[in-house]
Design a protein around this motif. Structure first.
Motif, mmCIF file in Angstrom:
data_model
loop_
_atom_site.group_PDB
_atom_site.id
_atom_site.type_symbol
_atom_site.label_atom_id
_atom_site.label_comp_id
_atom_site.label_asym_id
_atom_site.label_seq_id
_atom_site.Cartn_x
_atom_site.Cartn_y
_atom_site.Cartn_z
ATOM 1 N N LYS A 137 0.845 -1.160 0.025
ATOM 2 C CA LYS A 137 0.035 0.088 -0.001
ATOM 3 C C LYS A 137 0.895 1.277 -0.142
ATOM 4 O O LYS A 137 1.324 1.511 1.184
ATOM 5 C CB LYS A 137 -0.959 0.038 1.066
ATOM 6 C CG LYS A 137 -1.808 -1.027 1.310
ATOM 7 C CD LYS A 137 -2.718 -1.216 2.430
ATOM 8 C CE LYS A 137 -3.793 -2.282 2.390
ATOM 9 N NZ LYS A 137 -4.647 -2.212 3.760
ATOM 10 N N ARG A 166 -0.013 4.303 2.306
ATOM 11 C CA ARG A 166 -0.202 4.230 3.806
ATOM 12 C C ARG A 166 0.984 4.620 4.480
ATOM 13 O O ARG A 166 2.066 4.114 4.174
ATOM 14 C CB ARG A 166 -0.437 2.629 4.061
ATOM 15 C CG ARG A 166 -0.592 2.404 5.579
ATOM 16 C CD ARG A 166 -0.877 0.609 5.948
ATOM 17 N NE ARG A 166 -0.695 0.371 7.075
ATOM 18 C CZ ARG A 166 -1.777 0.450 8.150
ATOM 19 N NH1 ARG A 166 -3.037 0.757 7.685
ATOM 20 N NH2 ARG A 166 -1.574 0.298 9.281
ATOM 21 N N ASP A 213 -5.430 0.647 12.815
ATOM 22 C CA ASP A 213 -6.179 1.547 12.189
ATOM 23 C C ASP A 213 -5.420 3.110 12.256
ATOM 24 O O ASP A 213 -5.235 3.350 13.407
ATOM 25 C CB ASP A 213 -7.476 1.795 12.775
ATOM 26 C CG ASP A 213 -8.354 2.926 12.100
ATOM 27 O OD1 ASP A 213 -7.959 3.290 11.111
ATOM 28 O OD2 ASP A 213 -9.371 3.242 12.740
ATOM 29 N N ILE A 214 -5.050 3.571 11.213
ATOM 30 C CA ILE A 214 -4.296 4.769 11.186
ATOM 31 C C ILE A 214 -5.250 5.954 10.348
ATOM 32 O O ILE A 214 -4.585 7.141 9.936
ATOM 33 C CB ILE A 214 -2.925 4.840 10.544
ATOM 34 C CG1 ILE A 214 -3.057 4.202 9.023
ATOM 35 C CG2 ILE A 214 -2.085 3.858 11.461
ATOM 36 C CD1 ILE A 214 -1.807 4.465 8.350
ATOM 37 N N SER A 215 -6.521 5.741 10.324
ATOM 38 C CA SER A 215 -7.433 6.758 9.741
ATOM 39 C C SER A 215 -7.186 7.975 10.477
ATOM 40 O O SER A 215 -7.359 9.338 9.721
ATOM 41 C CB SER A 215 -8.794 6.209 9.771
ATOM 42 O OG SER A 215 -9.246 6.015 11.208
ATOM 43 N N ASP A 216 -7.121 8.011 11.640
ATOM 44 C CA ASP A 216 -7.154 9.311 12.528
ATOM 45 C C ASP A 216 -5.679 10.154 12.048
ATOM 46 O O ASP A 216 -5.655 11.616 11.751
ATOM 47 C CB ASP A 216 -6.863 9.552 13.948
ATOM 48 C CG ASP A 216 -8.192 8.901 14.617
ATOM 49 O OD1 ASP A 216 -9.308 8.891 13.805
ATOM 50 O OD2 ASP A 216 -8.335 8.373 15.511
ATOM 51 N N TYR A 217 -4.602 9.628 11.627
ATOM 52 C CA TYR A 217 -3.457 9.956 11.112
ATOM 53 C C TYR A 217 -3.532 10.728 9.859
ATOM 54 O O TYR A 217 -3.353 11.922 9.460
ATOM 55 C CB TYR A 217 -2.429 9.088 11.316
ATOM 56 C CG TYR A 217 -0.952 9.703 10.823
ATOM 57 C CD1 TYR A 217 -0.204 10.582 11.574
ATOM 58 C CD2 TYR A 217 -0.863 9.372 9.423
ATOM 59 C CE1 TYR A 217 0.996 11.054 10.789
ATOM 60 C CE2 TYR A 217 0.543 10.080 8.814
ATOM 61 C CZ TYR A 217 1.387 10.814 9.615
ATOM 62 O OH TYR A 217 2.503 11.385 9.090
ATOM 63 N N ASN A 218 -4.239 9.906 9.010
ATOM 64 C CA ASN A 218 -4.604 10.491 7.716
ATOM 65 C C ASN A 218 -5.211 11.803 7.713
ATOM 66 O O ASN A 218 -5.177 12.550 6.755
ATOM 67 C CB ASN A 218 -5.348 9.492 6.931
ATOM 68 C CG ASN A 218 -4.413 8.112 6.545
ATOM 69 O OD1 ASN A 218 -3.020 8.475 6.281
ATOM 70 N ND2 ASN A 218 -4.690 6.971 6.506
ATOM 71 N N LYS A 219 -6.402 11.859 8.565
ATOM 72 C CA LYS A 219 -7.224 12.982 8.592
ATOM 73 C C LYS A 219 -6.355 14.212 9.218
ATOM 74 O O LYS A 219 -6.765 15.179 8.652
ATOM 75 C CB LYS A 219 -8.469 13.031 9.768
ATOM 76 C CG LYS A 219 -9.447 11.749 9.153
ATOM 77 C CD LYS A 219 -10.448 11.497 10.386
ATOM 78 C CE LYS A 219 -11.480 10.583 9.583
ATOM 79 N NZ LYS A 219 -12.482 10.073 10.583
#
Length: 483
Positions: free
Chosen positions: A29, A32, A475-481
């Motif tokens: 990925k 990512r 889960d690293i979605s918060d970092y992406n945001k």
């Protein structure tokens, strides 16, 4: 020397073909973010360049393993070449790549944490004990081994105790300081010495036309020790080694992009395989066969073989550089062995490592135990280490197989070598003097039956994990945001 040259070529081809296949199976990925950025702490999680990461990874996993192991394995004859090539491409490099990449997907987690997640919570405690024991033994032996070589190189003019103390001081600093302050800065120079020594010996063999034996399945061991399963516990680094699973997470925390993983993890294992091939070939060719090699080993151990090979092929000056390269290898694995032990213990007890004091209270007991262990004869302990090392490799391969099974990908690339080595691990401990001392034929039956049972248990657990949608990554979605 057709066999030798063909084997080198096969290792290189393996990187560009099977390595690429394994990368495709895993599924990189590219967008990512890696733990180096997501979990950045300026100590263990620090983004570094691919060349620097690759060199550190090579020096981390190498130790004296790809030199001393193949030298001992050379006693069996050219059959050792087969294990180095096949083991490196299809087992060792797959092991290192999957361990590193799965760790990247799980915030740089070490093997005990990954085993807990994918193989069950009980395995966390088992693997944690295995890993810390391995690392303590490796770190301690990699104090005494380079110290003795330096002592000989200095003609005994520097006291052995002073050299050991100096190495310990360096290890303490490398364990406690941020990864980019000492390891990141010194390793490129150490790597240059390593590559010069290994490449120098390899070219010397070709130029001198060394009589390297061609492929043969005959057992040349002077004591007629059985090839199976002993060869797989003699040549570990350079083919397959569980120690690597304790080292790859160090670099999984400094890798900038997932795409760099094949070069860093799979590629450096191939490089180690080439180093192993060079030293195995030299040991087979320069002592008049296994009996002559056995005599040198009996008189002075692998260190004497290294010194003799280096001097004969490269002369006095080149030989000294080559021996220095061999000294560098254990030092650059010993320092990261202690560092990795600190990180594993911190992860086990959930202790953040940003504060110096948090690192210090974990490191002090480790070095205290290591100082005590330097006073002990390691002959018996090292045999247990050899078995524990390959048992750890089996666990790591099964972690990789579980990950791929849950992801509905080709898990056989990990399960086949993992199952093969599981049979060897069980057979060895059932037959060995340090184990159950059963006759070899009974040990083989027990190893095959035991492995079959464990593989069945693996599939049952894998189906449950897949049905329960066990999360494969953090889960690293918060970092992406935020980014």
């Amino acid at each position: 020397m057709y066999t030798f040259l063909i084997c080198i070529v096969l290792l290189i081809i393996g990187y560009f073909t099977y390595g690429k296949f394994v990368e495709k199976v895993f599924g990189v990925k590219e967008e990512r973010p890696t733990p180096a950025f997501v979990n950045g702490d300026g100590v263990d999680y620090v983004p570094m360049s691919t060349p620097k990461n690759s060199m550190i990874q090579l020096l981390n996993i190498a130790g004296t393993g790809p030199i001393f192991g193949p030298i001992m394995g050379a006693l069996y004859g050219p059959v050792a070449f087969i294990w180095i090539v096949v083991g490196c491409i299809f087992a060792g490099a797959v092991h290192d790549y999957l361990t590193g990449m799965i760790s990247i997907r799980n915030r740089g987690a070490h093997l005990p944490e990954l085993a807990s997640k994918f193989l069950g919570k009980v395995m966390k405690h088992v693997v944690n004990a295995f890993a810390v024991l391995l690392l303590l033994l490796v770190g301690t032996v990699f104090v005494s081994t380079p110290a003795s070589l330096l002592h000989v190189l200095a003609d005994g003019k520097i006291a052995l105790g002073i050299i050991i103390a100096a190495i310990f001081v360096y290890y303490i600093l490398a364990t406690l300081m941020p990864v980019d302050k000492i390891i990141g800065r010194l390793y490129p120079y150490f790597g240059a010495i390593l590559l010069l020594s290994s490449v120098g010996v390899g070219i010397g063999l070709i130029v001198k036309g060394a009589p390297i034996p061609e492929i043969s399945l005959t057992n040349f061991h002077p004591d007629n020790a059985p090839i199976l399963p002993l060869l797989f516990f003699t040549i570990t680094c350079g083919a397959l080694s569980g120690f690597h699973a304790t080292q790859t997470p160090i670099i999984s925390r400094t890798t900038q992009k997932e795409k760099q993983g094949r070069k860093i993890f799979y590629g450096m294992m191939i490089a180690e395989g080439i180093i192993a091939m060079i030293w195995a070939a030299a040991a087979m060719s320069l002592f008049g066969g296994s009996n002559g090699l056995g005599d040198v080993l009996a008189a002075g151990g692998p260190g004497a073989v290294v010194s003799e090979i280096s001097t004969v092929i490269l002369g006095a000056v080149g030989g000294t550089i080559a021996v220095l390269g061999v000294v560098v290898l254990p030092i650059t694995s010993g320092d990261t062995a202690f560092r990795s032990a600190r990180m594993i213990i911190a992860e086990y007890f959930n202790v953040a490592q940003k504060k110096f004091s948090s690192r210090l209270w974990i490191a002090i007991p480790l070095f205290g135990i290591s100082v005590v262990l330097t006073q002990i004869d390691f002959n018996l302990l090292w045999r247990y280490f050899s078995w524990a090392n390959q048992a750890t490799a089996v666990i790591a391969l099964f972690v990789g197989a579980m990950y791929l099974y849950i992801a509905r990908k080709n898990y056989w690339i990990a399960l086949i070598p993992g199952t093969f080595m599981l049979v060897m691990v069980l057979t060895y401990i059932l037959n060995a003097q340090i184990g159950f001392r059963l006759p070899m034929n009974i040990a083989w039956v027990g190893g095959i039956i035991g492995a079959t049972v464990l593989v069945v248990i693996f599939f049952l657990a894998a189906r449950r994990a897949r049905a329960n949608n066990l999360p494969l990554e953090v889960d690293i979605s918060d970092y992406n945001k935020v980014a």
